[in-house]
Design a protein around this motif. Structure first.
Motif, PDB file in Angstrom:
ATOM      1  N   MET A   1       0.852  -1.195   0.000  1.00  8.92           N
ATOM      2  CA  MET A   1       0.000   0.000   0.000  1.00  8.92           C
ATOM      3  C   MET A   1       0.893   1.251   0.000  1.00  8.92           C
ATOM      4  N   MET A   2       1.952   1.189   0.805  1.00  6.31           N
ATOM      5  CA  MET A   2       2.833   2.366   0.889  1.00  6.31           C
ATOM      6  C   MET A   2       3.475   2.669  -0.470  1.00  6.31           C
ATOM      7  N   VAL A   3       4.032   1.641  -1.080  1.00  5.82           N
ATOM      8  CA  VAL A   3       4.747   1.925  -2.334  1.00  5.82           C
ATOM      9  C   VAL A   3       3.754   2.296  -3.443  1.00  5.82           C
ATOM     10  N   GLU A   4       2.576   1.695  -3.412  1.00  2.44           N
ATOM     11  CA  GLU A   4       1.573   2.102  -4.417  1.00  2.44           C
ATOM     12  C   GLU A   4       1.281   3.600  -4.306  1.00  2.44           C
TER      13      GLU A   4
ATOM     14  N   ASP B   1      -7.552  -1.386   4.892  1.00  2.00           N
ATOM     15  CA  ASP B   1      -8.639  -1.667   3.942  1.00  2.00           C
ATOM     16  C   ASP B   1      -9.677  -0.555   4.002  1.00  2.00           C
ATOM     17  N   ARG B   2     -10.132  -0.242   5.218  1.00  4.58           N
ATOM     18  CA  ARG B   2     -11.190   0.755   5.331  1.00  4.58           C
ATOM     19  C   ARG B   2     -10.709   2.139   4.903  1.00  4.58           C
TER      20      ARG B   2
ATOM     21  N   PRO C   1      -4.137  -3.077  14.167  1.00  4.00           N
ATOM     22  CA  PRO C   1      -4.451  -2.647  12.805  1.00  4.00           C
ATOM     23  C   PRO C   1      -5.944  -2.457  12.563  1.00  4.00           C
ATOM     24  N   TYR C   2      -6.756  -2.469  13.634  1.00  2.28           N
ATOM     25  CA  TYR C   2      -8.203  -2.497  13.440  1.00  2.28           C
ATOM     26  C   TYR C   2      -8.857  -1.115  13.463  1.00  2.28           C
TER      27      TYR C   2
ATOM     28  N   TYR D   1      -5.078   7.271   2.937  1.00  2.00           N
ATOM     29  CA  TYR D   1      -3.666   7.153   2.555  1.00  2.00           C
ATOM     30  C   TYR D   1      -3.448   7.677   1.132  1.00  2.00           C
ATOM     31  N   GLN D   2      -4.376   7.311   0.257  1.00  2.05           N
ATOM     32  CA  GLN D   2      -4.199   7.745  -1.141  1.00  2.05           C
ATOM     33  C   GLN D   2      -4.224   9.261  -1.281  1.00  2.05           C
ATOM     34  N   ALA D   3      -5.149   9.889  -0.556  1.00  4.88           N
ATOM     35  CA  ALA D   3      -5.308  11.332  -0.738  1.00  4.88           C
ATOM     36  C   ALA D   3      -4.082  12.096  -0.227  1.00  4.88           C
TER      37      ALA D   3
END
Ligand code: ADA
Length: 894
Positions: free
Chosen positions: A175-178, A446-447, A432-433, A452-454
């Motif tokens: 997820m981080m590298v993406e 996931d949620r 991680p919940y 993270y993307q923004a």
């Protein structure tokens, strides 16, 4: 390495059964990041049915295959940059370094994935704006471990099962590298005793041998996997904390607010650091010089004489000159002063400071949230803006691209930051919940994918056209829910709800720290008299555009004075409107959802929650405005008019209870007594809306009763409750030669300052204070030594002023231990008037029987007597001040 001939034969054989072009991905480096890039691209192409081969050098292309070459051309001035260009049979990805090559390959891979084929005529060039783009994970828990205190969590499978789950790490790192994050911060109070063993202090280790080995293995795995993805791992620690077994061996505490530096703990810490560096020379450090240190001078000394030499010794023993990064936090220290002393001896230094405290309140930071980061960014090193715990966003979904983009711009333009350090969106203490009450717990990555993307998107590039951004997110969300244009409505719902918590906290809150959980609501007493709850220093002036808080607004209204900036009625109207628009938008999207339906229902529920919350709050503020009007009018009908608003607010709160009862486990993830607003979180209590409801119901009943009481009196004037005077408790003071003074008019509070008591709250009148020297208090601090046979409370008077001569009251925002003796809140506000000094607020410290030392820092503070610990102090404002603001109305709610 594969033999290129074998490869070409294979390609010829395979070519007959596929229409897709053959591709050879060629790399010219052994670098693990480039290897990762090659694999990632290969997978994408294979998934789409391309015939793909890997090769290590660019051979002549005899087969009409498409050659994609990934190369690294060192260009130190353009870190992590890349160029992608193409001809008919070649695509060249050229990175300015290995990370740049990796990002170039990922860019191509993303484009291939999006269009389903290899694009033609490529001519792309890009590089990130922010140099460090990081996320963090806390190795911390919702509650303290038995026998331990804040931040003290050894790395063990019992405490952190997820830490040993390699699959979860891979998912997280992917997820981080993406998202092109390049730094991962691990937060923990004292990680060393879980990760290193010292010859000189073998007893300091706090995990068993088997766990120790597992920790070594996971750390090695994590750092290698992170490195492949262009990610630095950075270990965070607080100072000065020592391990529990170390503390027990030496008969000291693991941590203390005013802990002095001693040769023993300096040696232990330095050796721990050296050992860590020797084991993990590629791991950086994030250093918190607060919260358990005495003075700024100590901070400077500790950083330059213990920490940095610890790192250097490790490097020297390894014969390495490449300095790992050390990031210094500005939290609870004067980072500028520390950096000025440190830069001459260590070069690879960074600074970081909270973006808006422990909340998200504004993209227009001012005062301390502007001046401190700006000064740090001007030191010449890179400054990293830390989106810290999001205490006002917990636990609902939050991902407003608009707010986030503007925030990143503010980091760059207002704060001078060139890095981002991002906390989880909520449930930091419960990694991680998430707090969702689902059969199988939801994971944050996931949620909160959009969170993270923004942030990552705007940390890479903040200047993006708003119209294009709306289209971009419409597509992204549209894909996620398979709902095409419905994506736009969901975006609207995110962006409208995204304004509610920031606006409400900055206008009505007490603190941007996690002392306050905004989304549980606030009590009327907190709205009409916030100062009694110790409004955090600079909170109101830093967290947004200029505006007025309720009490100032009410005073101006009464006097007919003009208002300035954002006003309470404006804000409540806005948030109600945001809620309404968000609900309309999410309902419009509902029929179009084609995928992730359950998640959509949860998101929709969150939108309803925000809407109910905005209405609850707005009705309460309307009531508060009338109550504050009564403060001036003394007209009981103002209170009567307030009552239906309060009833309405309760109706909305009930709605919120219904919406959350089965969908959320809790509102706030820090479930300790550190949480004070709206009410204590002690022992994991008061963390759901359902638990808060009876408190709000009682508040309404009390208010109505008090209105009746006022109506039954002829005068209609404020009738404060009579409080009885406390009996003094037996305490033997062990300080040599100190005198006591009675808490009565005319008594002198200092031995060397003539200021005398003018007035004192009734309940304090039988007590005696301890007379210290004003000068010594300011220069050396205060130590009270005493003995008590019964449990007692010590009443301590903190001066309510910004003067640098006084000691700051216990402040949870910068000292997580500030409530270990129940001292975090004001017990009696404006309790004493001493002309020549400042208004006095009373706090209390509880002590079990025994011999003790109460150690307070440097600055004026008053010890005002001892009472039985069982005495339940009625928290209130005694109103003894010489200022007009003295008259308060919060008593109406008790
Ligand atoms: C405050 C807060 C802690 C932690 C700390 C920090 O003390 O209460 O939870 O966030 O700040 O490290 O910034």
């Amino acid at each position: 390495m594969r033999n290129i001939l074998v490869l070409l034969v294979t390609l010829i054989l395979l070519s007959s059964c596929s229409e897709k072009q053959q591709v050879i991905i060629v790399v010219d480096s052994e670098n693990s990041r480039i290897g990762f890039a090659q694999e990632k691209l290969e997978k994408t192409l294979l998934d789409l049915g391309y015939q793909v081969s890997l090769a290590s050098a660019n051979e002549e292309n005899t087969n009409d295959a498409l050659i994609i070459s990934i190369t690294e051309k060192l260009d130190k001035t353009n870190k992590e940059g890349f160029k992608i260009s193409s001809t008919k049979n070649t695509i060249t990805i050229e990175g300015t370094d290995a990370s740049g090559a990796l990002y170039g390959a990922l860019e191509l891979s993303d484009r291939v994935e999006a269009s389903g084929e290899i694009p033609l005529n490529l001519n792309i060039q890009d590089k990130p704006e922010m140099v460090l783009r990081g996320t963090c994970i806390g190795l911390q828990k919702t509650e303290y471990l038995p026998g331990r205190t804040v931040y003290e969590y050894p790395y063990t499978p019992e405490n952190f099962p997820w830490f040993y789950d390699k699959a979860h790490w891979i998912e997280y790192l992917d997820m981080m590298v993406e998202n092109r994050f390049n730094t991962l911060y691990l937060w923990n109070g004292h990680p060393f005793a879980s990760l290193v063993k010292l010859d000189d202090y073998p007893y300091a280790v706090e995990v068993d041998d088997e766990t120790f080995k597992k920790n070594e293995e996971v750390f090695k795995f994590l750092t290698e996997e992170a490195n492949k993805r262009g990610i630095w791992v950075i270990q965070m620690f607080y100072n000065i904390i020592v391990s529990k077994p170390f503390a027990e061996e030496h008969g000291i505490k693991t941590q203390e607010r005013s802990r002095p530096i001693t040769p023993l703990i300096a040696d232990y810490t330095q050796k721990s650091i050296t050992e860590f560096i020797k084991k993990y020379p590629n791991v950086g450090f994030l250093v918190t010089l607060g919260e358990a240190m005495h003075t700024i001078d100590d901070d400077v000394e500790w950083f330059t004489k213990t920490i940095i030499p610890g790192v250097k010794n490790g490097l020297e023993e390894l014969g390495i000159t490449n300095e790992p990064p050390i990031v210094l936090r500005g939290h609870d220290t004067d980072a500028k002063q520390v950096m000025e002393a440190a830069l001459p001896i260590y070069k690879n230094l960074y600074t970081t400071f909270k973006y808006n405290g422990e909340s998200l309140t504004t993209y227009q930071p001012r005062d301390a949230w502007e001046s401190i980061p700006k000064a740090l960014s001007e030191l010449g090193s890179v400054h990293i803006s830390n989106v810290h715990i999001l205490a006002n966003l917990e636990p609902f979904r939050y991902s407003s691209p608009d707010f986030i983009q503007k925030s990143v711009k503010a980091m760059r333009d207002i704060q001078g930051a060139n890095g981002l350090h991002l906390y989880p969106q909520s449930s930091y203490w419960d990694w991680p919940y998430t707090a969702d009450n689902t059969t199988e717990r939801l994971k944050q990555i996931d949620r909160d994918w959009m969170w993270y993307q923004a942030w990552a998107r705007y940390a890479w590039k903040s200047q993006r056209d708003r119209g294009e951004e709306v289209d971009y997110w419409t597509d992204v969300i549209g894909d996620y829910y398979n709902c095409d244009e419905g994506g736009k409505d969901i975006l609207v719902a995110y962006e409208e709800t995204g304004e509610i918590a920031p606006k409400l906290l900055r206008t009505f809150g007490i603190s941007d720290g996690n002392r306050q959980t905004l989304l549980l609501g606030m009590f009327m007493g907190q709205l009409v008299n916030p100062y009694k709850y110790h409004v955090y220093k600079n909170f109101l002036s830093s967290n947004g555009p200029i505006g007025e808080i309720l009490i100032d607004y009410a005073a101006k209204e009464w006097k007919g004075e003009p208002h300035v900036g954002e006003t309470p009625p404006q804000i409540i109207e806005e948030v109600v409107n945001h809620g309404k628009l968000a609900v309309e938008a999410i309902e419009r999207a509902t029929s179009s959802i084609g995928k992730n339906n359950e998640e959509f229902e949860r998101l929709k529920n969150d939108v309803y929650c925000y809407n109910a919350f905005a209405n609850f709050f707005a009705e309460k503020v309307k009531a508060a405005m009338l109550v504050l009007q009564y403060k001036y009018s003394n007209d009981i009908t103002d209170l009567e008019k307030a009552s239906p608003y309060l009833e309405n607010s309760l109706k909305y709160y009930n709605e919120l209870v219904g919406l959350t009862k089965y969908t959320y486990l809790y509102a706030n993830s820090m479930q300790t007594a550190q949480r004070r607003i709206p009410i204590t979180g002690r022992d994991g209590t008061n963390k759901t809306w359902e638990e808060l409801l009876p408190h709000y119901q009682k508040e309404l009943e009390v208010f109505k009763r008090n209105i009746e009481m006022l109506k039954s009196k002829d005068s209609g004037n404020i009738e404060e409750k009579k409080v009885k005077a406390y009996e003094p408790a037996q305490v033997t003071i062990l300080n040599k030669g100190v005198k006591q003074f009675k808490l009565q008019k005319g008594q002198q509070v200092y031995s060397d300052n003539t200021a005398k008591i003018e007035e004192v709250a009734d309940e304090l009148k039988k007590l005696s204070g301890v007379q210290f020297s004003d000068e010594l208090q300011r220069e050396e601090g205060t130590v009270l030594k005493f003995k008590n046979d019964q449990p007692i409370k010590i009443l301590v008077g903190y001066f309510n002023t910004n003067s640098y001569t006084v000691l700051e009251p216990p402040t949870l925002e910068t000292n997580a231990q500030a409530n270990n003796r129940g001292q975090a809140d004001i017990k009696i506000a404006n309790a004493m008037l001493v002309p020549g000094l400042y208004p006095v607020n009373i706090y209390s410290y509880s002590y079990e029987p025994g011999q003790h030392e109460l150690v307070l820092g440097k600055g004026r503070v008053l010890i005002l007597g001892f009472i039985d610990d069982k005495e339940n102090i009625l928290i209130h404002d005694a109103g003894i001040t010489d200022s007009e603001a003295g008259k308060t109305v919060d008593w109406l709610f008790y």
